[in-house]
Design a protein around this motif. Structure first.
Motif, PDB file in Angstrom:
ATOM      1  N   PRO A   1      10.420 -37.486  14.592  1.00 19.83           N
ATOM      2  CA  PRO A   1      11.750 -38.059  15.093  1.00 19.83           C
ATOM      3  C   PRO A   1      13.029 -38.020  14.552  1.00 19.83           C
ATOM      4  CG  PRO A   1       9.176 -39.572  15.194  1.00 19.83           C
ATOM      5  CD  PRO A   1       9.545 -38.415  14.319  1.00 19.83           C
ATOM      6  N   SER A   2      13.092 -37.657  13.102  1.00 18.35           N
ATOM      7  CA  SER A   2      14.425 -38.312  12.427  1.00 18.35           C
ATOM      8  C   SER A   2      15.129 -37.062  12.200  1.00 18.35           C
ATOM      9  CB  SER A   2      13.958 -38.721  10.951  1.00 18.35           C
ATOM     10  OG  SER A   2      13.043 -37.404  10.264  1.00 18.35           O
ATOM     11  N   THR A   3      14.607 -35.148  13.443  1.00 14.74           N
ATOM     12  CA  THR A   3      14.954 -34.578  13.079  1.00 14.74           C
ATOM     13  C   THR A   3      15.181 -33.709  14.482  1.00 14.74           C
ATOM     14  OG1 THR A   3      13.239 -33.701  12.501  1.00 14.74           O
ATOM     15  CG2 THR A   3      14.361 -34.138  10.985  1.00 14.74           C
ATOM     16  N   ARG A   4      14.824 -34.266  15.420  1.00 18.35           N
ATOM     17  CA  ARG A   4      14.897 -33.744  16.652  1.00 18.35           C
ATOM     18  C   ARG A   4      16.168 -33.123  17.043  1.00 18.35           C
ATOM     19  NH1 ARG A   4       9.547 -35.330  19.232  1.00 18.35           N
ATOM     20  NH2 ARG A   4      10.203 -34.943  21.181  1.00 18.35           N
ATOM     21  N   HIS A   5      16.857 -34.190  17.116  1.00 21.85           N
ATOM     22  CA  HIS A   5      18.801 -33.206  17.261  1.00 21.85           C
ATOM     23  C   HIS A   5      18.649 -32.615  16.599  1.00 21.85           C
ATOM     24  CE1 HIS A   5      19.548 -36.400  14.293  1.00 21.85           C
ATOM     25  NE2 HIS A   5      20.340 -36.224  14.481  1.00 21.85           N
ATOM     26  N   ILE A   6      18.404 -32.304  15.173  1.00 23.35           N
ATOM     27  CA  ILE A   6      19.320 -31.164  14.267  1.00 23.35           C
ATOM     28  C   ILE A   6      18.675 -30.425  15.169  1.00 23.35           C
ATOM     29  CG2 ILE A   6      19.097 -30.854  12.006  1.00 23.35           C
ATOM     30  CD1 ILE A   6      19.235 -34.448  11.733  1.00 23.35           C
ATOM     31  N   ASP A   7      17.106 -30.006  15.037  1.00 23.41           N
ATOM     32  CA  ASP A   7      16.523 -29.028  15.239  1.00 23.41           C
ATOM     33  C   ASP A   7      16.598 -28.526  16.511  1.00 23.41           C
ATOM     34  OD1 ASP A   7      14.102 -29.366  12.956  1.00 23.41           O
ATOM     35  OD2 ASP A   7      13.259 -30.057  13.649  1.00 23.41           O
ATOM     36  N   ALA A   8      17.155 -29.216  17.568  1.00 22.59           N
ATOM     37  CA  ALA A   8      17.589 -28.448  18.698  1.00 22.59           C
ATOM     38  C   ALA A   8      18.846 -28.025  18.343  1.00 22.59           C
ATOM     39  CB  ALA A   8      16.893 -29.537  19.809  1.00 22.59           C
ATOM     40  N   SER A   9      20.213 -28.490  17.628  1.00 17.46           N
ATOM     41  CA  SER A   9      21.321 -28.426  17.438  1.00 17.46           C
ATOM     42  C   SER A   9      21.578 -27.549  16.651  1.00 17.46           C
ATOM     43  CB  SER A   9      22.077 -29.583  17.576  1.00 17.46           C
ATOM     44  OG  SER A   9      21.570 -30.032  16.899  1.00 17.46           O
ATOM     45  N   LYS A  10      21.736 -27.947  15.605  1.00 20.39           N
ATOM     46  CA  LYS A  10      22.507 -27.722  14.375  1.00 20.39           C
ATOM     47  C   LYS A  10      21.451 -26.674  13.815  1.00 20.39           C
ATOM     48  CE  LYS A  10      24.816 -31.263  12.206  1.00 20.39           C
ATOM     49  NZ  LYS A  10      25.113 -32.282  14.020  1.00 20.39           N
ATOM     50  N   LYS A  11      20.134 -26.682  13.733  1.00 24.16           N
ATOM     51  CA  LYS A  11      19.336 -25.089  12.929  1.00 24.16           C
ATOM     52  C   LYS A  11      19.197 -24.481  13.559  1.00 24.16           C
ATOM     53  CE  LYS A  11      16.530 -28.115  10.335  1.00 24.16           C
ATOM     54  NZ  LYS A  11      15.286 -28.926   9.626  1.00 24.16           N
ATOM     55  N   LEU A  12      19.840 -24.542  15.194  1.00 25.22           N
ATOM     56  CA  LEU A  12      19.247 -23.266  16.580  1.00 25.22           C
ATOM     57  C   LEU A  12      20.176 -22.995  16.164  1.00 25.22           C
ATOM     58  CD1 LEU A  12      18.569 -22.188  19.252  1.00 25.22           C
ATOM     59  CD2 LEU A  12      19.086 -24.057  19.925  1.00 25.22           C
ATOM     60  N   ALA A  13      21.704 -23.744  15.831  1.00 22.62           N
ATOM     61  CA  ALA A  13      23.411 -22.155  15.627  1.00 22.62           C
ATOM     62  C   ALA A  13      22.676 -21.933  14.376  1.00 22.62           C
ATOM     63  CB  ALA A  13      24.961 -23.497  15.984  1.00 22.62           C
ATOM     64  N   GLY A  14      22.164 -22.370  13.198  1.00 22.84           N
ATOM     65  CA  GLY A  14      21.887 -21.856  12.254  1.00 22.84           C
ATOM     66  C   GLY A  14      21.702 -21.105  12.125  1.00 22.84           C
ATOM     67  N   TYR A  15      20.410 -21.082  12.112  1.00 26.13           N
ATOM     68  CA  TYR A  15      19.355 -20.102  12.461  1.00 26.13           C
ATOM     69  C   TYR A  15      19.850 -18.499  13.139  1.00 26.13           C
ATOM     70  CZ  TYR A  15      16.279 -23.138  10.365  1.00 26.13           C
ATOM     71  OH  TYR A  15      14.954 -23.843   9.139  1.00 26.13           O
ATOM     72  N   PHE A  16      20.213 -18.668  14.006  1.00 25.14           N
ATOM     73  CA  PHE A  16      21.197 -17.383  14.932  1.00 25.14           C
ATOM     74  C   PHE A  16      22.085 -16.718  14.658  1.00 25.14           C
ATOM     75  CE2 PHE A  16      17.551 -18.487  17.526  1.00 25.14           C
ATOM     76  CZ  PHE A  16      17.539 -17.701  17.804  1.00 25.14           C
ATOM     77  N   ARG A  17      22.656 -17.514  13.364  1.00 22.30           N
ATOM     78  CA  ARG A  17      23.489 -16.973  12.631  1.00 22.30           C
ATOM     79  C   ARG A  17      23.509 -15.942  11.710  1.00 22.30           C
ATOM     80  NH1 ARG A  17      25.933 -22.954  11.486  1.00 22.30           N
ATOM     81  NH2 ARG A  17      27.894 -22.684  13.207  1.00 22.30           N
ATOM     82  N   LEU A  18      21.658 -16.026  11.329  1.00 22.60           N
ATOM     83  CA  LEU A  18      21.323 -14.777  10.326  1.00 22.60           C
ATOM     84  C   LEU A  18      21.005 -14.016  11.892  1.00 22.60           C
ATOM     85  CD1 LEU A  18      19.561 -16.665   8.402  1.00 22.60           C
ATOM     86  CD2 LEU A  18      21.398 -16.441   7.700  1.00 22.60           C
ATOM     87  N   PRO A  19      21.461 -12.339  11.314  1.00 27.01           N
ATOM     88  CA  PRO A  19      20.522 -11.384  12.435  1.00 27.01           C
ATOM     89  C   PRO A  19      19.381 -11.517  12.433  1.00 27.01           C
ATOM     90  CG  PRO A  19      22.968 -10.416  10.596  1.00 27.01           C
ATOM     91  CD  PRO A  19      22.618 -12.027   9.994  1.00 27.01           C
ATOM     92  N   SER A  20      18.787 -10.957  11.306  1.00 27.41           N
ATOM     93  CA  SER A  20      17.741 -11.229  10.838  1.00 27.41           C
ATOM     94  C   SER A  20      16.811 -11.855  12.036  1.00 27.41           C
ATOM     95  CB  SER A  20      17.081 -11.389   9.425  1.00 27.41           C
ATOM     96  OG  SER A  20      17.021 -12.277   8.920  1.00 27.41           O
ATOM     97  N   VAL A  21      17.241 -13.133  12.056  1.00 25.82           N
ATOM     98  CA  VAL A  21      15.920 -14.306  12.831  1.00 25.82           C
ATOM     99  C   VAL A  21      16.340 -13.875  14.285  1.00 25.82           C
ATOM    100  CG1 VAL A  21      16.797 -16.901  13.490  1.00 25.82           C
ATOM    101  CG2 VAL A  21      17.163 -16.618  11.624  1.00 25.82           C
TER     102      VAL A  21
END
Length: 188
Positions: free
Chosen positions: A116-136
């Motif tokens: 509940p506390s991280t739903r919005h972060i997982d679907a936005s900031k983390k989505l964009a962040g993880y895909f900054r890494l070429p390996s992901v």
């Protein structure tokens, strides 16, 4: 534990976090304490880790002879100079890291179980962040309250494709693995 007030780089954060109890993440230089997990979240997170460890690693990685490894939560993934996340599970390929390593620089598969506390972060900031890494190649967002996994995968020309998966299996290629929803949620 008092959180540092000064902004940190990921290297400074890792040095600080090494001696701290609890779990933390770093976003834009600011350290955030991760909330305690509910029983449903913990149960699904364990099921995902187990499915990856037993189902994927044993059947997929070993059968194909892939040089890949699964790690549960506790590992840091650096996405920028001042941002690092701690996914609920990840798979990386290549030489196995040393036991003392805190950071995985080249994950291929990253998994987050929603809370509940991280739903919005997982679907936005983390989505964009993880895909900054070429390996992901794959980012899985697992819903602990219903049979639902959002499978984000790297497409061509920097596109990210999203699949809403409620049944069956998820093809994780590369590295050439499969995750069956029944292994995560029970049943078929």
């Amino acid at each position: 534990t008092a959180l540092p007030k000064a902004r940190m780089s990921v290297d400074e954060y890792l040095a600080w976090a090494k001696g701290q109890p609890g779990r933390y993440e770093l976003y834009d230089g600011v350290v955030y304490d991760m909330s305690p997990e509910g029983a449903g979240h913990a149960k699904v997170k364990f099921a995902v880790q187990t499915a990856i460890a037993t189902g994927i690693l044993a059947a997929g990685i070993r059968a194909r002879g892939l040089p890949c490894h699964m790690l549960p939560d506790g590992m840091t993934v650096r996405v920028e100079t001042r941002t690092a996340f701690e996914p609920d599970a990840l798979v990386y390929c290549g030489q196995e890291v040393a036991a003392s390593v805190l950071e995985i620089p080249n994950p291929v598969i990253v998994v987050e179980v929603l809370s509940p506390s991280t739903r919005h972060i997982d679907a936005s900031k983390k989505l964009a962040g993880y895909f900054r890494l070429p390996s992901v190649a794959h980012y899985l967002i697992v819903d602990p309250t219903e049979r639902l996994i959002l499978h984000h995968t790297r497409g061509t020309n920097d596109t990210i494709l999203t699949h809403i998966v409620r049944e069956g299996a998820i093809a994780l290629d590369p590295p050439g693995l499969e995750l069956k929803l029944g292994e995560v949620y029970g049943g078929v």
